[in-house]
Design a protein around this motif. Structure first.
Motif, PDB file in Angstrom:
ATOM      1  N   ARG A 732     -21.931 -28.862   4.625  1.00 36.97           N
ATOM      2  CA  ARG A 732     -22.724 -28.141   3.764  1.00 36.97           C
ATOM      3  C   ARG A 732     -21.079 -26.769   3.382  1.00 36.97           C
ATOM      4  O   ARG A 732     -21.878 -25.133   4.115  1.00 36.97           O
ATOM      5  CB  ARG A 732     -23.752 -27.231   4.871  1.00 36.97           C
ATOM      6  CG  ARG A 732     -25.180 -27.878   4.800  1.00 36.97           C
ATOM      7  CD  ARG A 732     -26.117 -27.333   5.708  1.00 36.97           C
ATOM      8  NE  ARG A 732     -26.958 -28.375   5.584  1.00 36.97           N
ATOM      9  CZ  ARG A 732     -28.449 -28.032   6.197  1.00 36.97           C
ATOM     10  NH1 ARG A 732     -28.441 -26.938   6.571  1.00 36.97           N
ATOM     11  NH2 ARG A 732     -29.495 -28.935   6.659  1.00 36.97           N
ATOM     12  N   MET A 733     -20.392 -27.357   3.352  1.00 40.20           N
ATOM     13  CA  MET A 733     -19.282 -26.648   3.454  1.00 40.20           C
ATOM     14  C   MET A 733     -19.064 -26.498   1.715  1.00 40.20           C
ATOM     15  O   MET A 733     -19.356 -26.995   1.317  1.00 40.20           O
ATOM     16  CB  MET A 733     -17.850 -26.940   3.567  1.00 40.20           C
ATOM     17  CG  MET A 733     -17.654 -27.541   5.159  1.00 40.20           C
ATOM     18  SD  MET A 733     -16.238 -28.495   5.636  1.00 40.20           S
ATOM     19  CE  MET A 733     -14.949 -27.510   5.219  1.00 40.20           C
ATOM     20  N   SER A 734     -18.280 -25.600   1.300  1.00 38.23           N
ATOM     21  CA  SER A 734     -18.210 -25.063  -0.289  1.00 38.23           C
ATOM     22  C   SER A 734     -17.418 -26.152  -0.578  1.00 38.23           C
ATOM     23  O   SER A 734     -15.973 -26.351   0.263  1.00 38.23           O
ATOM     24  CB  SER A 734     -17.959 -23.641  -0.980  1.00 38.23           C
ATOM     25  OG  SER A 734     -17.585 -23.207  -2.017  1.00 38.23           O
ATOM     26  N   SER A 735     -17.530 -26.228  -1.927  1.00 36.34           N
ATOM     27  CA  SER A 735     -16.332 -27.397  -2.747  1.00 36.34           C
ATOM     28  C   SER A 735     -15.330 -26.896  -3.490  1.00 36.34           C
ATOM     29  O   SER A 735     -15.288 -27.297  -3.930  1.00 36.34           O
ATOM     30  CB  SER A 735     -17.182 -28.583  -2.461  1.00 36.34           C
ATOM     31  OG  SER A 735     -17.850 -28.929  -3.751  1.00 36.34           O
ATOM     32  N   SER A 736     -16.151 -25.467  -3.904  1.00 31.21           N
ATOM     33  CA  SER A 736     -15.420 -24.572  -4.678  1.00 31.21           C
ATOM     34  C   SER A 736     -14.292 -24.962  -5.264  1.00 31.21           C
ATOM     35  O   SER A 736     -13.213 -24.949  -5.953  1.00 31.21           O
ATOM     36  CB  SER A 736     -15.901 -23.425  -5.062  1.00 31.21           C
ATOM     37  OG  SER A 736     -15.316 -22.756  -3.999  1.00 31.21           O
ATOM     38  N   GLU A 737     -13.646 -24.937  -3.506  1.00 35.01           N
ATOM     39  CA  GLU A 737     -11.818 -24.778  -3.892  1.00 35.01           C
ATOM     40  C   GLU A 737     -10.779 -26.043  -3.819  1.00 35.01           C
ATOM     41  O   GLU A 737     -10.138 -25.918  -4.541  1.00 35.01           O
ATOM     42  CB  GLU A 737     -10.565 -23.952  -1.927  1.00 35.01           C
ATOM     43  CG  GLU A 737      -9.884 -23.697  -2.094  1.00 35.01           C
ATOM     44  CD  GLU A 737      -9.139 -23.082  -0.200  1.00 35.01           C
ATOM     45  OE1 GLU A 737      -8.291 -23.717  -0.116  1.00 35.01           O
ATOM     46  OE2 GLU A 737     -10.103 -23.492   0.261  1.00 35.01           O
ATOM     47  N   THR A 738     -12.095 -26.930  -3.024  1.00 35.53           N
ATOM     48  CA  THR A 738     -11.051 -28.609  -3.246  1.00 35.53           C
ATOM     49  C   THR A 738     -11.019 -28.644  -4.282  1.00 35.53           C
ATOM     50  O   THR A 738     -10.345 -29.367  -5.482  1.00 35.53           O
ATOM     51  CB  THR A 738     -11.928 -29.588  -2.877  1.00 35.53           C
ATOM     52  OG1 THR A 738     -12.164 -29.220  -1.240  1.00 35.53           O
ATOM     53  CG2 THR A 738     -11.653 -30.892  -3.015  1.00 35.53           C
ATOM     54  N   VAL A 739     -12.363 -28.567  -5.271  1.00 36.14           N
ATOM     55  CA  VAL A 739     -13.038 -28.288  -6.878  1.00 36.14           C
ATOM     56  C   VAL A 739     -11.473 -28.741  -7.912  1.00 36.14           C
ATOM     57  O   VAL A 739     -11.250 -27.920  -8.668  1.00 36.14           O
ATOM     58  CB  VAL A 739     -13.858 -28.454  -7.510  1.00 36.14           C
ATOM     59  CG1 VAL A 739     -13.905 -28.711  -9.594  1.00 36.14           C
ATOM     60  CG2 VAL A 739     -14.619 -29.323  -6.754  1.00 36.14           C
ATOM     61  N   GLY A 740     -11.571 -26.924  -7.231  1.00 39.70           N
ATOM     62  CA  GLY A 740      -9.622 -26.113  -8.668  1.00 39.70           C
ATOM     63  C   GLY A 740      -8.687 -26.678  -7.490  1.00 39.70           C
ATOM     64  O   GLY A 740      -8.376 -26.856  -9.061  1.00 39.70           O
ATOM     65  N   TRP A 741      -8.543 -27.274  -6.579  1.00 38.16           N
ATOM     66  CA  TRP A 741      -7.254 -28.326  -6.245  1.00 38.16           C
ATOM     67  C   TRP A 741      -7.767 -29.207  -7.238  1.00 38.16           C
ATOM     68  O   TRP A 741      -6.303 -29.895  -8.143  1.00 38.16           O
ATOM     69  CB  TRP A 741      -7.046 -28.772  -5.205  1.00 38.16           C
ATOM     70  CG  TRP A 741      -6.911 -27.406  -4.481  1.00 38.16           C
ATOM     71  CD1 TRP A 741      -7.294 -26.227  -3.288  1.00 38.16           C
ATOM     72  CD2 TRP A 741      -5.133 -26.829  -4.655  1.00 38.16           C
ATOM     73  NE1 TRP A 741      -6.349 -25.366  -3.104  1.00 38.16           N
ATOM     74  CE2 TRP A 741      -5.405 -25.981  -3.829  1.00 38.16           C
ATOM     75  CE3 TRP A 741      -4.267 -27.155  -5.350  1.00 38.16           C
ATOM     76  CZ2 TRP A 741      -4.190 -24.847  -3.180  1.00 38.16           C
ATOM     77  CZ3 TRP A 741      -2.524 -25.900  -4.993  1.00 38.16           C
ATOM     78  CH2 TRP A 741      -3.317 -25.117  -3.683  1.00 38.16           C
ATOM     79  N   MET A 742      -8.506 -29.857  -7.679  1.00 39.60           N
ATOM     80  CA  MET A 742      -8.547 -31.259  -8.576  1.00 39.60           C
ATOM     81  C   MET A 742      -8.453 -30.532  -9.175  1.00 39.60           C
ATOM     82  O   MET A 742      -7.932 -32.034 -10.355  1.00 39.60           O
ATOM     83  CB  MET A 742      -9.905 -31.762  -7.806  1.00 39.60           C
ATOM     84  CG  MET A 742     -10.831 -33.457  -9.092  1.00 39.60           C
ATOM     85  SD  MET A 742     -11.995 -33.898  -8.263  1.00 39.60           S
ATOM     86  CE  MET A 742     -13.062 -32.703  -8.793  1.00 39.60           C
ATOM     87  N   SER A 743      -8.443 -29.536 -10.311  1.00 37.39           N
ATOM     88  CA  SER A 743      -8.411 -29.361 -11.345  1.00 37.39           C
ATOM     89  C   SER A 743      -7.264 -29.835 -12.251  1.00 37.39           C
ATOM     90  O   SER A 743      -7.308 -30.503 -13.525  1.00 37.39           O
ATOM     91  CB  SER A 743      -9.343 -28.465 -11.672  1.00 37.39           C
ATOM     92  OG  SER A 743      -8.092 -27.304 -11.862  1.00 37.39           O
TER      93      SER A 743
END
Length: 843
Positions: A732-743
């Protein structure tokens, strides 16, 4: 004329006469119409011809033929009752072609038997089939190369009177001799004289216990081998000297019928020794070896000439080196023989010329054939192909006989069951140590007490005799540290663990293992196929005692304590230091931490504590590039002791990835966290993201050299980020930061791919092979960038894009059944189907 002469003549000529009388008249009783002799070394009677050679009777004929071939050759007469010697005749044909082919298929020999049908002088008329088995020449004994019935590969048979027996070491002299005449045929010829000079046997036991494989190797080398010299190497107490002596003794006795494949006969057999000390089992102590004969190469050459009869005793010490060399050449040029030189490394240890090369050159250049047999403890690095290792006794074949012989001579009870297993482990099956335990049993209540006493102080004398000289020759630093560490660890450990513990380079550790492995270290494999190293059990008490004298032993001991348990109790001083440094590192007071650490003297036990070293590494890492190597040393020390702190690993990772050349190490650190089952999912998610960053950076170094590798790294980078997001979402952690790096790797993949859409579809298909679904937010980010690419204008490219969509839809649907249970991949399929429909509209 002997009654067996016609049969022996047929064997010698490899031909069968055309009539019954020519072959059998001396052993045929006309009045009784039967044979008047029993089966012998060269004659066997069989009633029927085998219909097949795969049943028990047929295999028996194969066995008999190989036994006759190995021994003196022979004839097998089919159609005769072996008990009464009456002829009953045969009506079948012996298929000699099938039989010969079978013999070649199941053994290491190309045996060519012949068969002839003869009419017997009986009424009514009957025929017999006579199978001639030729005698083996000067060649390796015939052995099975595959299973035949109940007999396995390596089985070797011989003919002994009327029996077929499995060959043992007592048959080796016959097997490797010329086998001029069977023992049942008398000869008026005097045996060929063999000069011998042998000392008393070096063995404690009066009866030699079979070492079949080793003895076979010696016979094969002496008779058939091309190497002029051979080394018997093995740890002290393994029985090298006894084995060499027994071979020399038997060769001297059988030498009149032994010749090489070139035809050279044995003129002499010598045994001389350079041994300095021996171990007296019954006295329990090492003592001077009174029969030592040489201490230098000059003395060795003089002893060879003296014992061969070329030199008188008064002249032993008076001849010059030139004269000795001249006389050795004369000996080698005129006589063939065996010279056993025992314990040649007694000279090597004192760095004295051993004379090996001089004797080898003479043996090679001489007109006659001389063979040199050496014994020594370490394998000869200069002649590895000419060495045979003498290990401990074989558990199933040699150990039981040795124990029985030892107990009988020492008048001690025979150990049984678990006691035998304990003796095996405690002695590594070395004969000398077994003798020590069995002898001590005479004065102990039982074998439990005898084995315990041996492990403690009772075996000290034997262990010192076996190991002291080998330990003395080890490197002062690396090898002795390795043995001390292995002793303190007390369990099998991997190469990587040893490298981490000692901080040796790979080459240094390989050298130390190589130098120690013959006598002290043993290697095993775990279920994963990884090689593990530990001390040989018999040497553990010795290494435990001598290691206490090496430098930095207490430091090594403390390091091993930390390695074996990271929760080992800290000393009060260590605990105080840890609390202080931990408080300071939380405040990022890196400069003061470095000052404190620099003031700690080298060799202080505090520096062995992995927790303290981890904090020191974090402080050094925070001080910038100038302290980078010090930080690495601290981190590696902590890791080598199995201490993995997440704060340390984060600091170490950033140090490596920012260094400009540490991508390999950064990736390794990511894998440590990812693969460690004790790490929490939160940390695994974090380091999956870090791994994605590593692979993204690495892809740029390949794009101009190997585009396939570059695309693979980009796909692996995206998959690592998606794995990080998937684990994070489960927490239940936000994945937005990871998705941002993945871009970043997604955009790079789309940019580099250009019109090569397959790279994007390959990523989707590879993701579907994972065991779980894909993070929906992460995959939507990928699909968004994926769909931004322009639709191809050319119809051919659009058709290819439609085909790729179909392929990926099918593979994903097949890999993720049911699709409805995998919402992320369901989104992928829906998106690809929508893309297909859009392409269809553009027709």
């Amino acid at each position: 004329m002997s009654e067996s002469d016609p049969i022996l003549d047929a064997i010698e000529s490899k031909q069968l006469p055309s009539s019954f009388a020519e072959l059998f008249s001396p052993i045929w009783d006309k009045s009784l119409s039967r044979f008047n002799t029993q089966e012998s070394y060269t004659l066997d009677f069989k009633e029927t011809i085998p219909l097949v050679f795969s049943d028990e009777y047929g295999i028996g004929i194969v066995r008999l033929a190989l036994a006759l071939h190995n021994s003196y050759g022979g004839v097998i007469v089919f159609g005769v009752k072996d008990r009464s010697q009456n002829i009953v005749g045969v009506s079948e044909i012996f298929d000699i072609e099938i039989f010969n082919r079978l013999l070649s298929d199941v053994s290491n020999t190309k045996l060519h038997c012949i068969v002839k049908t003869l009419e017997a002088p009986v009424e009514p008329k009957r025929q017999i089939a006579v199978l001639l088995v030729p005698k083996r020449g000067i060649a390796a004994p015939a052995v099975l190369t595959r299973d035949v019935g109940k007999y396995g590969p390596g089985t070797c048979w011989i003919r002994d009177r009327h029996e077929v027996l499995i060959a043992t070491d007592q048959h080796l002299p016959m097997l490797y001799s010329k086998r001029s005449n069977p023992p049942d045929r008398t000869s008026d010829a005097l045996p060929y004289p063999v000069h011998r000079s042998l000392p008393p046997s070096p063995a404690t036991l009066h009866q030699f216990v079979s070492r079949r494989n080793l003895m076979d190797a010696l016979w094969h080398w002496f008779v058939l081998g091309d190497q002029p010299r051979l080394y018997l190497d093995g740890p002290g107490g393994s029985g090298k000297s006894t084995l060499a002596f027994e071979f020399a003794r038997v060769l001297a006795e059988m030498g009149s019928d032994v010749a090489s494949k070139q035809g050279d006969r044995v003129d002499y057999v010598l045994y001389i020794s350079g041994k300095e000390t021996e171990y007296n089992t019954q006295a329990g102590k090492e003592q001077t070896f009174l029969l030592r004969q040489f201490g230098s190469s000059t003395e060795q050459f003089a002893q060879i000439l003296y014992h061969s009869g070329f030199l008188n005793e008064p002249d032993l010490g008076s001849l010059s080196d030139e004269k000795l060399d001249e006389m050795l050449s004369e000996l080698f040029d005129n006589f063939s023989g065996l010279i056993v030189i025992d314990d040649i490394d007694a000279l090597t240890r004192r760095k004295v010329d051993t004379g090996e090369e001089q004797l080898l050159i003479k043996a090679v250049q001489a007109a006659k054939r001389t063979r040199l047999l050496y014994t020594l403890r370490q394998p000869p690095s200069h002649a590895k192909r000419s060495a045979v290792s003498v290990p401990g006794l074989d558990s199933s074949t040699e150990l039981p006989d040795f124990l029985q012989t030892c107990c009988a001579q020492f008048d001690a009870p025979m150990p049984i069951g678990q006691h035998i297993k304990e003796i095996e482990i405690a002695t590594n099956k070395l004969p000398l140590l077994i003798e020590t335990i069995v002898w001590s049993r005479k004065f102990s209540g039982d074998y439990v007490e005898a084995i315990r006493a041996f492990k403690e102080r009772g075996g000290d004398g034997a262990r010192k005799y076996l190991y002291q000289r080998e330990y003395d020759r080890l490197q002062e630093g690396k090898s002795r540290q390795l043995l001390a560490g292995a002793c303190l660890l007390g369990e099998p450990v991997s190469f990587s663990t040893l490298a981490s513990l000692f901080q040796f380079t790979r080459d240094q550790l390989i050298d130390a293992i190589s130098e120690s492995s013959v006598v002290f270290l043993v290697a095993t494999e775990n279920e994963k196929g990884e090689t593990l190293y530990q001390l040989s059990p018999p040497c553990v008490p010795f290494i435990d005692e001598v290691s206490k004298g090496i430098s930095h032993y207490e430091l090594l001991k403390r390091k091993v304590e930390h390695l074996k348990s990271i929760n080992v109790r800290m000393s009060p001083r260590e605990a105080a230091m840890f609390v202080t440094l931990d408080r300071m590192v939380r405040k990022r007071d890196h400069v003061n931490i470095a000052n404190i650490c620099e003031a700690i003297p080298s060799g202080d036990l505090v520096l062995e504590n992995p927790r303290i070293r981890a904090i020191m590494g974090r402080a050094y890492a925070g001080l910038g590039p100038d302290y980078r190597e010090k930080a690495r040393q601290c981190f590696r020390h902590a890791e080598s002791l199995k201490y993995l702190d997440i704060f340390m690993l984060r600091s170490w990772f950033h140090l490596e990835i920012n260094s400009g050349y540490g991508l390999d190490e950064a990736e390794r650190l990511c894998r440590i966290v990812i693969d460690d089952e004790h790490m929490s999912p939160r940390y695994k998610s974090e380091f999956w993201g870090k791994l994605g960053s590593c692979r993204y950076q690495r892809s740029f170094s390949y794009i101009s050299l190997d585009s396939v590798r570059a695309f693979t790294l980009l796909r692996e980078s995206i998959k690592a980020y998606l794995e990080s997001a998937w684990i994070g979402r489960s927490l239940r952690m936000s994945s937005s930061e990871t998705v941002g790096w993945m871009s970043k790797p997604i955009r790079q993949l789309v940019s580099w791919a250009g019109d090569d859409f397959e790279q994007l579809f390959m990523l989707l298909e590879e993701l579907s092979e994972q065991k779980h679904d894909v993070d929906i937010e992460g995959i939507e980010a990928f699909l968004e960038l994926f769909l931004r690419a322009q639709v191809p204008k050319q119809k051919r490219q659009r058709e290819r894009l439609k085909g790729l969509c179909s392929r990926s839809i099918n593979r994903i649907s097949r890999n993720k059944r049911p699709l409805s249970a995998n919402k992320g991949f369901e989104t992928v399929v829906n998106t690809l189907e929508a893309l297909q429909a859009k392409l269809q509209e553009l027709k």
